[in-house]
Design a protein around this motif. Structure first.
Motif, PDB file in Angstrom:
ATOM      1  N   LEU A  33       0.843  -1.191   0.000  1.00  0.00           N
ATOM      2  CA  LEU A  33       0.000   0.000   0.000  1.00  0.00           C
ATOM      3  C   LEU A  33       0.877   1.239   0.000  1.00  0.00           C
ATOM      4  O   LEU A  33       1.900   1.294   0.674  1.00  0.00           O
ATOM      5  N   ARG A  34       0.444   2.253  -0.754  1.00  0.00           N
ATOM      6  CA  ARG A  34       1.233   3.475  -0.867  1.00  0.00           C
ATOM      7  C   ARG A  34       0.468   4.727  -0.480  1.00  0.00           C
ATOM      8  O   ARG A  34       1.011   5.662   0.071  1.00  0.00           O
ATOM      9  N   LEU A  35      -0.832   4.766  -0.763  1.00  0.00           N
ATOM     10  CA  LEU A  35      -1.619   5.980  -0.602  1.00  0.00           C
ATOM     11  C   LEU A  35      -3.028   5.592  -0.192  1.00  0.00           C
ATOM     12  O   LEU A  35      -3.524   4.540  -0.584  1.00  0.00           O
ATOM     13  N   ALA A  36      -3.675   6.448   0.596  1.00  0.00           N
ATOM     14  CA  ALA A  36      -5.061   6.166   0.986  1.00  0.00           C
ATOM     15  C   ALA A  36      -5.813   7.470   1.205  1.00  0.00           C
ATOM     16  O   ALA A  36      -5.222   8.501   1.516  1.00  0.00           O
ATOM     17  N   THR A  37      -7.118   7.394   1.046  1.00  0.00           N
ATOM     18  CA  THR A  37      -8.025   8.469   1.416  1.00  0.00           C
ATOM     19  C   THR A  37      -8.894   7.917   2.530  1.00  0.00           C
ATOM     20  O   THR A  37      -9.487   6.852   2.382  1.00  0.00           O
ATOM     21  N   GLN A  38      -8.951   8.641   3.654  1.00  0.00           N
ATOM     22  CA  GLN A  38      -9.674   8.151   4.823  1.00  0.00           C
ATOM     23  C   GLN A  38     -10.610   9.233   5.345  1.00  0.00           C
ATOM     24  O   GLN A  38     -10.250  10.403   5.399  1.00  0.00           O
ATOM     25  N   ARG A  39     -11.795   8.798   5.752  1.00  0.00           N
ATOM     26  CA  ARG A  39     -12.775   9.697   6.366  1.00  0.00           C
ATOM     27  C   ARG A  39     -13.092   9.167   7.748  1.00  0.00           C
ATOM     28  O   ARG A  39     -13.290   7.969   7.921  1.00  0.00           O
ATOM     29  N   ILE A  40     -13.181  10.071   8.712  1.00  0.00           N
ATOM     30  CA  ILE A  40     -13.438   9.693  10.097  1.00  0.00           C
ATOM     31  C   ILE A  40     -14.721  10.363  10.557  1.00  0.00           C
ATOM     32  O   ILE A  40     -14.928  11.555  10.308  1.00  0.00           O
ATOM     33  N   HIS A  41     -15.559   9.588  11.226  1.00  0.00           N
ATOM     34  CA  HIS A  41     -16.850  10.082  11.708  1.00  0.00           C
ATOM     35  C   HIS A  41     -17.136   9.498  13.083  1.00  0.00           C
ATOM     36  O   HIS A  41     -16.463   8.560  13.527  1.00  0.00           O
ATOM     37  N   ALA A  42     -18.150  10.009  13.721  1.00  0.00           N
ATOM     38  CA  ALA A  42     -18.709   9.421  14.939  1.00  0.00           C
ATOM     39  C   ALA A  42     -20.188   9.185  14.670  1.00  0.00           C
ATOM     40  O   ALA A  42     -20.836   9.952  13.953  1.00  0.00           O
ATOM     41  N   ARG A  43     -20.717   8.093  15.232  1.00  0.00           N
ATOM     42  CA  ARG A  43     -22.141   7.781  15.061  1.00  0.00           C
ATOM     43  C   ARG A  43     -22.557   6.824  16.167  1.00  0.00           C
ATOM     44  O   ARG A  43     -21.725   6.295  16.902  1.00  0.00           O
ATOM     45  N   LEU A  44     -23.860   6.588  16.254  1.00  0.00           N
ATOM     46  CA  LEU A  44     -24.361   5.572  17.159  1.00  0.00           C
ATOM     47  C   LEU A  44     -24.053   4.197  16.572  1.00  0.00           C
ATOM     48  O   LEU A  44     -24.177   3.990  15.364  1.00  0.00           O
ATOM     49  N   ALA A  45     -23.653   3.286  17.442  1.00  0.00           N
ATOM     50  CA  ALA A  45     -23.352   1.924  17.013  1.00  0.00           C
ATOM     51  C   ALA A  45     -24.636   1.151  16.773  1.00  0.00           C
ATOM     52  O   ALA A  45     -25.685   1.456  17.347  1.00  0.00           O
TER      53      ALA A  45
END
Length: 188
Positions: free
Chosen positions: A102-114
């Protein structure tokens, strides 16, 4: 209570980061199967809907305490024997052993109810809040290798991001931030 783990954001292995911090990670493989790519996952990976993908779902524990539910959709085939080795090692280590880097990534982080299932796996009472990360990782050739949808127990885990302000005073360019119009995972 087990230690709280703070992971600095980088393209790396949670298993390796936990081990490097002196903790003892273990993994329970909940699911290892081949699935047809849904339209959502196919779009993320740049493949045709219906294409066969490896689907992994794992529960990551640290010092015996559930830390995260890890879900991966991979364009790379992972055999049953290799998947069994995930109980004592990380997926990225396994991919490297199979020649995928792996060389590169796009990541999104959130919070929510499980979900009810996530609360159960993380051994938390309902309702509980979770941190989520959704990532698309690419190999050295720029080909999408994995789409992840991970869920973390925020009582045990924190994302850390190192920031710097390099713009000269008065510069109005605010950098790469942009509105994508995408809803957070789970908010569709």
């Amino acid at each position: 209570m087990p230690p709280h783990f703070a992971q600095t954001l980088h393209l790396g292995s949670l298993f390796d980061d936990l081990t490097d911090a002196g903790l003892t990670p273990t993994t329970v493989v909940l699911r290892h199967t081949t699935v047809a790519a849904t339209r959502f996952v196919a779009t993320r990976l740049g493949v045709a809907p219906g294409r066969p993908l490896t689907h992994l779902r794992r529960l990551r524990l640290v010092d015996g305490r559930p830390l995260a539910v890890l879900e991966n959709y991979l364009t790379h085939e992972i055999g049953a024997t290799a998947a069994a080795s995930l109980t004592g090692g990380g997926l990225h280590q396994l991919l490297r052993q199979q020649g995928v880097h792996l060389r590169l990534a796009t990541q999104r982080i959130h919070a929510r109810l499980a979900t009810r299932e996530e609360c159960g796996l993380l051994q938390e009472r309902e309702p509980c809040t979770v941190l989520t990360s959704s990532r698309i990782a690419y190999d050295r050739e720029g080909v999408a290798v994995e789409h992840t949808q991970h869920v973390y127990n925020p009582r045990l885990f924190t994302f850390v991001s190192d920031l710097s302000f390099d713009d000269p005073p008065g510069d109005t360019d605010r950098g790469p931030g942009r509105w994508t119009g995408d809803a957070p995972d789970g908010a569709r």
